[in-house]
Design a protein around this motif. Structure first.
Motif, mmCIF file in Angstrom:
data_model
loop_
_atom_site.group_PDB
_atom_site.id
_atom_site.type_symbol
_atom_site.label_atom_id
_atom_site.label_comp_id
_atom_site.label_asym_id
_atom_site.label_seq_id
_atom_site.Cartn_x
_atom_site.Cartn_y
_atom_site.Cartn_z
ATOM 1 N N LEU B 21 0.850 -1.184 0.000
ATOM 2 C CA LEU B 21 0.000 0.000 0.000
ATOM 3 C C LEU B 21 0.887 1.236 0.000
ATOM 4 O O LEU B 21 1.915 1.264 0.687
ATOM 5 C CB LEU B 21 -0.906 0.002 1.248
ATOM 6 C CG LEU B 21 -1.617 -1.324 1.556
ATOM 7 C CD1 LEU B 21 -2.470 -1.168 2.806
ATOM 8 C CD2 LEU B 21 -2.435 -1.804 0.389
ATOM 9 N N TRP B 22 0.463 2.255 -0.753
ATOM 10 C CA TRP B 22 1.280 3.454 -0.940
ATOM 11 C C TRP B 22 0.610 4.684 -0.344
ATOM 12 O O TRP B 22 -0.611 4.819 -0.381
ATOM 13 C CB TRP B 22 1.499 3.695 -2.441
ATOM 14 C CG TRP B 22 2.303 2.642 -3.103
ATOM 15 C CD1 TRP B 22 1.925 1.354 -3.393
ATOM 16 C CD2 TRP B 22 3.642 2.766 -3.576
ATOM 17 N NE1 TRP B 22 2.941 0.674 -4.010
ATOM 18 C CE2 TRP B 22 4.007 1.516 -4.146
ATOM 19 C CE3 TRP B 22 4.562 3.811 -3.588
ATOM 20 C CZ2 TRP B 22 5.274 1.302 -4.702
ATOM 21 C CZ3 TRP B 22 5.800 3.593 -4.153
ATOM 22 C CH2 TRP B 22 6.149 2.351 -4.698
ATOM 23 N N CYS B 23 1.457 5.569 0.162
ATOM 24 C CA CYS B 23 0.953 6.805 0.729
ATOM 25 C C CYS B 23 1.878 7.955 0.335
ATOM 26 O O CYS B 23 3.100 7.851 0.472
ATOM 27 C CB CYS B 23 0.898 6.704 2.253
ATOM 28 S SG CYS B 23 0.512 8.264 3.100
ATOM 29 N N GLU B 24 1.280 9.038 -0.147
ATOM 30 C CA GLU B 24 2.028 10.261 -0.416
ATOM 31 C C GLU B 24 1.525 11.331 0.543
ATOM 32 O O GLU B 24 0.375 11.762 0.458
ATOM 33 C CB GLU B 24 1.815 10.708 -1.859
ATOM 34 C CG GLU B 24 2.573 11.970 -2.236
ATOM 35 C CD GLU B 24 2.346 12.376 -3.679
ATOM 36 O OE1 GLU B 24 2.115 11.485 -4.525
ATOM 37 O OE2 GLU B 24 2.399 13.595 -3.957
ATOM 38 N N PRO B 25 2.368 11.742 1.489
ATOM 39 C CA PRO B 25 1.897 12.721 2.479
ATOM 40 C C PRO B 25 1.799 14.126 1.882
ATOM 41 O O PRO B 25 2.271 14.380 0.771
ATOM 42 C CB PRO B 25 2.986 12.673 3.549
ATOM 43 C CG PRO B 25 4.231 12.265 2.818
ATOM 44 C CD PRO B 25 3.755 11.329 1.726
ATOM 45 N N ILE B 26 1.209 15.024 2.628
ATOM 46 C CA ILE B 26 1.150 16.423 2.216
ATOM 47 C C ILE B 26 2.567 16.987 2.215
ATOM 48 O O ILE B 26 3.333 16.762 3.166
ATOM 49 C CB ILE B 26 0.241 17.221 3.159
ATOM 50 C CG1 ILE B 26 -1.217 16.762 2.987
ATOM 51 C CG2 ILE B 26 0.361 18.723 2.909
ATOM 52 C CD1 ILE B 26 -2.183 17.350 3.993
ATOM 53 N N SER B 27 2.899 17.686 1.155
ATOM 54 C CA SER B 27 4.234 18.229 1.010
ATOM 55 C C SER B 27 4.581 19.135 2.187
ATOM 56 O O SER B 27 3.805 20.012 2.569
ATOM 57 C CB SER B 27 4.308 19.033 -0.297
ATOM 58 O OG SER B 27 5.572 19.626 -0.438
#
Lengths: 113, 115
Positions: B21-27
């Motif tokens: 599972l992939w997650c891109e956090p808030i910059s």
């Protein structure tokens, strides 16, 4: 360690009636931040209310809560429930210096016509 | 600001298969959290990173779950040899410290179904 208790797992109400979801917490730290998150179906959980000030009412989107440090409580209230309020509500605690939030188990609120 | 991004939104695996599972956090956010959400247990903390370093994995089942954050723009949660009891919504959240307490911003979650 820190803990949060939401004693109701499921609350079912008729539209127009008042809402009260219970939240109590335990921590050894005097500086506590309390949060209510709401999770609508097929959306991301999002912040509804937060407070760290004792005995001060916090309001947002018709909901309100008051942090009472004497009773370690942060109950969520609304004067008149709407069908659109149906969602999962989480109470959470953050204490000074900690990155983590400690969540309660959540209360599923169902509003019926 | 696109918010926290999670992919895939839904994943179906067979028992014994691997799921990533992939997650891109808030910059710009310095902390990334992983949770598992089920009806029975509610929102369970799994693990978190601060500035890409693993800080606390006390909620992770030790044998089959692992999480990484190879760079500041994404984190992965890997479940090996998936079991039906792993079926849940996996939520990623990110946050940045401020004086007012640490508000976490959640992604939409990945619904994992293990058949």
């Amino acid at each position: 360690g820190d803990s949060v208790t939401q004693k109701e797992g499921l609350v079912t109400l008729t539209e127009g009636l008042p809402v009260m979801l219970n939240c109590t917490y335990q921590t050894i730290y005097s500086n506590a931040f309390l949060f209510w998150y709401v999770h609508y179906l097929n959306e991301s959980p999002r912040l509804l209310l937060k407070s760290s000030t004792d005995n001060k009412r916090t309001e947002h989107q018709g909901f309100h809560a008051t942090l009472h440090k004497s009773s370690s409580s942060f109950h969520l209230q609304k004067s008149s429930a709407q069908l659109s309020d149906s969602a999962l509500y989480y109470c959470a605690l953050n204490t000074e210096g900690a990155d983590r939030l400690t969540f309660g188990k959540g209360t599923q609120l169902i509003i019926q016509p | 600001n696109a918010g926290v991004i999670q992919t895939p939104r839904h994943k179906v695996t067979g028992k014994g298969q691997e799921a990533t599972l992939w997650c891109e956090p808030i910059s710009g956010h310095s902390a990334v959290f992983w949770y598992r959400q089920t009806i029975v247990q509610g929102l369970e903390f799994l693990t978190y990173f601060r500035n890409q370093a693993p800080i606390d994995d006390s909620g992770m089942p030790k044998e089959r779950f692992s999480a990484q954050m190879p760079n500041q723009s994404h984190s992965t949660l890997k479940i090996q040899s998936t079991q039906p009891q792993d079926s849940a919504v996996y939520l990623c959240a990110s946050s940045n410290r401020d004086w007012g307490g640490v508000e976490q911003y959640f992604g939409p979650g990945t619904r994992l179904t293990v058949l």
